[in-house]
Scaffold this active site. Structure first.
Site, PDB file in Angstrom:
ATOM      1  N   TYR A 306       0.895  -1.211  -0.219  1.00  0.00           N
ATOM      2  CA  TYR A 306       0.020   0.440   0.016  1.00  0.00           C
ATOM      3  C   TYR A 306       0.748   1.398   0.060  1.00  0.00           C
ATOM      4  O   TYR A 306       1.602   1.362   0.851  1.00  0.00           O
ATOM      5  CB  TYR A 306      -0.861   0.569   1.077  1.00  0.00           C
ATOM      6  CG  TYR A 306      -0.349   0.282   2.439  1.00  0.00           C
ATOM      7  CD1 TYR A 306       0.174   1.601   3.030  1.00  0.00           C
ATOM      8  CD2 TYR A 306       0.168  -0.790   3.478  1.00  0.00           C
ATOM      9  CE1 TYR A 306       0.666   1.970   3.809  1.00  0.00           C
ATOM     10  CE2 TYR A 306       0.763  -0.562   4.198  1.00  0.00           C
ATOM     11  CZ  TYR A 306       1.145   0.576   4.678  1.00  0.00           C
ATOM     12  OH  TYR A 306       1.533   1.019   6.701  1.00  0.00           O
ATOM     13  N   CYS A 307       0.037   2.833  -0.904  1.00  0.00           N
ATOM     14  CA  CYS A 307       0.873   3.723  -0.772  1.00  0.00           C
ATOM     15  C   CYS A 307       0.004   4.629  -0.361  1.00  0.00           C
ATOM     16  O   CYS A 307      -1.111   4.197   0.236  1.00  0.00           O
ATOM     17  CB  CYS A 307       1.812   3.511  -1.636  1.00  0.00           C
ATOM     18  SG  CYS A 307       0.912   3.957  -3.148  1.00  0.00           S
ATOM     19  N   THR A 308       0.044   6.138  -0.284  1.00  0.00           N
ATOM     20  CA  THR A 308      -0.786   7.060  -0.669  1.00  0.00           C
ATOM     21  C   THR A 308      -2.010   6.630  -1.306  1.00  0.00           C
ATOM     22  O   THR A 308      -3.364   7.234  -1.023  1.00  0.00           O
ATOM     23  CB  THR A 308      -0.353   8.785  -0.163  1.00  0.00           C
ATOM     24  OG1 THR A 308       1.017   8.400   0.385  1.00  0.00           O
ATOM     25  CG2 THR A 308      -0.851   9.739  -0.287  1.00  0.00           C
ATOM     26  N   GLY A 310      -1.994   4.614  -4.731  1.00  0.00           N
ATOM     27  CA  GLY A 310      -1.848   4.266  -5.149  1.00  0.00           C
ATOM     28  C   GLY A 310      -0.582   3.458  -6.233  1.00  0.00           C
ATOM     29  O   GLY A 310      -0.380   2.665  -6.717  1.00  0.00           O
ATOM     30  N   ILE A 336      -4.300   4.481   0.583  1.00  0.00           N
ATOM     31  CA  ILE A 336      -4.541   5.095   1.946  1.00  0.00           C
ATOM     32  C   ILE A 336      -5.856   6.035   1.797  1.00  0.00           C
ATOM     33  O   ILE A 336      -6.824   6.128   2.610  1.00  0.00           O
ATOM     34  CB  ILE A 336      -3.310   5.843   2.683  1.00  0.00           C
ATOM     35  CG1 ILE A 336      -2.683   4.583   2.750  1.00  0.00           C
ATOM     36  CG2 ILE A 336      -4.096   5.924   4.004  1.00  0.00           C
ATOM     37  CD1 ILE A 336      -1.154   5.397   3.297  1.00  0.00           C
TER      38      ILE A 336
END
Length: 455
Positions: A306-308, A310, A336
């Site tokens: 996951y990241c901020t 995508g 997220i």
């Protein structure tokens, strides 16, 4: 008439029509002498977008910059293509200079009285697709953002576009409408691809639009590791179920899954998923080296990334898959941002770091980080007060009042020495914070990522 002469005649006719439309548009903005402001003098004045102009070059620049599309529609014309890197402000429209080829929206609904108003939003989006002419897309994107009074950052490359822009809600809505109708994106982008949060144009110091090799700086040629080889996308609901199952199995020491945070250490410090592995890296461009140095950790594992928003997972998962060591690689679609829209009190705790002047946005009340100096719970970043460094620092109000405003003791000491230095002569240097941290940490299979209470 030969074709070449016919083409030249046609271009000349369109240029003349354009000049006429431009002149008529400017003429319509004239303020009658009786209604001019007292003390305004005898010269002709104009009003447009609730702004006053006393000189002809001023109104010309304004119309060229903000009303190119309106002028084109007035004569039923599309604007002419722009030269690479150009913008409507670069060439006076009345002289028939090159302009952006794609239409700009009507902005009559936008209140331009206060473009820095704090009542607005910030949009985060990206789109991977083949861009044959990045310079042209860049020029149009710059004109569009200026036309809508948006600020922020937009990266354009042959592999797509990545943007974070802020402005009024009307302006950002128009921006989304235009992007969704743009032929290059309309079959790829959808409304859900735009992640929004409270903010506005004031969240960014300016507008920066440019052409780059990658739309997210991983440091690997897109031709070598392509977004087309990405991991399996999971919706927020699917990802939530996967994390729930992972935490349940991990608590019993039975998990074969790694929950991997693809962001940088200062992002994961103030907010992360419970039980995640958060690499202690300063830049995403270090991520490939991190994977290379820790391949054994990922061998035969299921990886949930996951990241901020995508975008880092798109290339990050592709790179991890290229190593052919994992059993499966999944990623959180929309990042997220989208997860918190549906699960504000889910498995992500703390704040979400954002790359603008807000630094973070909140969805729950948890504070998982601490003040750099006293250890009190604190998660609001400030820039290091030492001008030679300018890293982010967590320092609580009590410590700030004591003068502890730098990211480390080394910077704090240097800050005292630079006060007598002439303005503009400070140099960026490496401080204790970066020097003591390994560029690429080596993880040990002690499963520290399973410690759901780590800070």
């Amino acid at each position: 008439m030969v074709p070449a002469e016919a083409g030249a005649a046609g271009r000349k006719q369109r240029a003349l029509a354009r000049r006429k439309a431009f002149s008529l548009f400017v003429k319509a903005k004239e303020v009658p002498a009786a209604s001019r402001c007292p003390g305004g003098g005898e010269g002709v004045r104009w009003r447009c977008c609730r702004q006053a102009f006393e000189e002809l070059p001023g109104i010309h620049r304004h119309v060229a910059l903000h009303h190119s599309g309106d002028v084109g529609r007035q004569e039923g014309l599309d604007a002419e293509p722009a030269e690479a890197g150009g913008s409507p402000a670069d060439v006076p429209a009345a002289a028939g200079g090159p302009e952006i080829s794609w239409a700009l929206p009507d902005t009559s609904r936008i209140n331009h009285d206060d473009p820095t108003s704090k009542v607005g939003e910030v949009l985060l989006y990206y789109c991977y697709c083949e861009v044959k002419d990045p310079e042209k897309l860049c020029a149009w994107q710059k004109a569009l953002c200026q036309h809508l009074h948006l600020t922020g950052k937009v990266r354009v490359a042959s592999e797509g576009i990545n943007g974070t822009v802020g402005g009024s809600k009307v302006a950002t809505s128009l921006y989304i409408e235009v992007m969704l109708s743009q032929p290059l994106f309309k079959n790829i982008l959808c409304q859900e691809d735009f992640k929004s949060s409270a903010g506005g144009a004031h969240c960014f110091p300016d507008l920066r639009v440019g052409v780059f090799k990658e739309i997210v700086p991983m440091g690997i040629d897109p031709k070598i590791v392509s977004y087309k080889e990405t991991g399996i996308h999971l919706s927020p609901q699917e990802f939530h179920r996967e994390v729930e199952q992972y935490l349940s199995q991990a608590s019993q020491g039975q998990s074969d899954t790694i929950l991997l945070d693809c962001r940088n250490f200062y992002e994961s410090k103030i907010g992360q998923f419970q039980g995640c592995l958060a690499p202690d890296i300063r830049k995403f461009s270090y991520f490939p080296s991190y994977i290379d140095e820790n391949l054994e950790l990922f061998k035969d594992k299921r990886v949930l990334m996951y990241c901020t928003g995508g975008i880092r997972c798109e290339r990050g998962s592709a790179y991890l898959r290229s190593k052919a060591v994992c059993r499966e690689v999944y990623q959180l679609k929309g990042g997220i941002h989208k997860y918190l829209e549906e699960f504000p009190d889910g498995f992500y705790r703390g704040k979400l770091f954002v790359f603008d002047d807000r630094y973070a946005i909140c969805s729950n009340e948890d504070i998982i980080s601490a003040c750099r100096y006293c250890g009190a719970l604190w998660d609001q970043y400030k820039l290091c007060s030492s001008q030679h460094c300018r890293q982010l620092v967590l320092t609580c109000p009590s410590c700030c009042n004591k003068g502890l405003t730098a990211c480390c003791p080394v910077c704090q000491e240097k800050e005292l020495k630079v006060t007598s230095r002439a303005s503009g002569q400070t140099l960026k240097e490496e401080c204790e914070c970066t020097r003591r941290r390994p560029r690429v940490p080596i993880e040990h299979v002690s499963q520290r990522m399973l410690d759901t209470g780590k800070d």
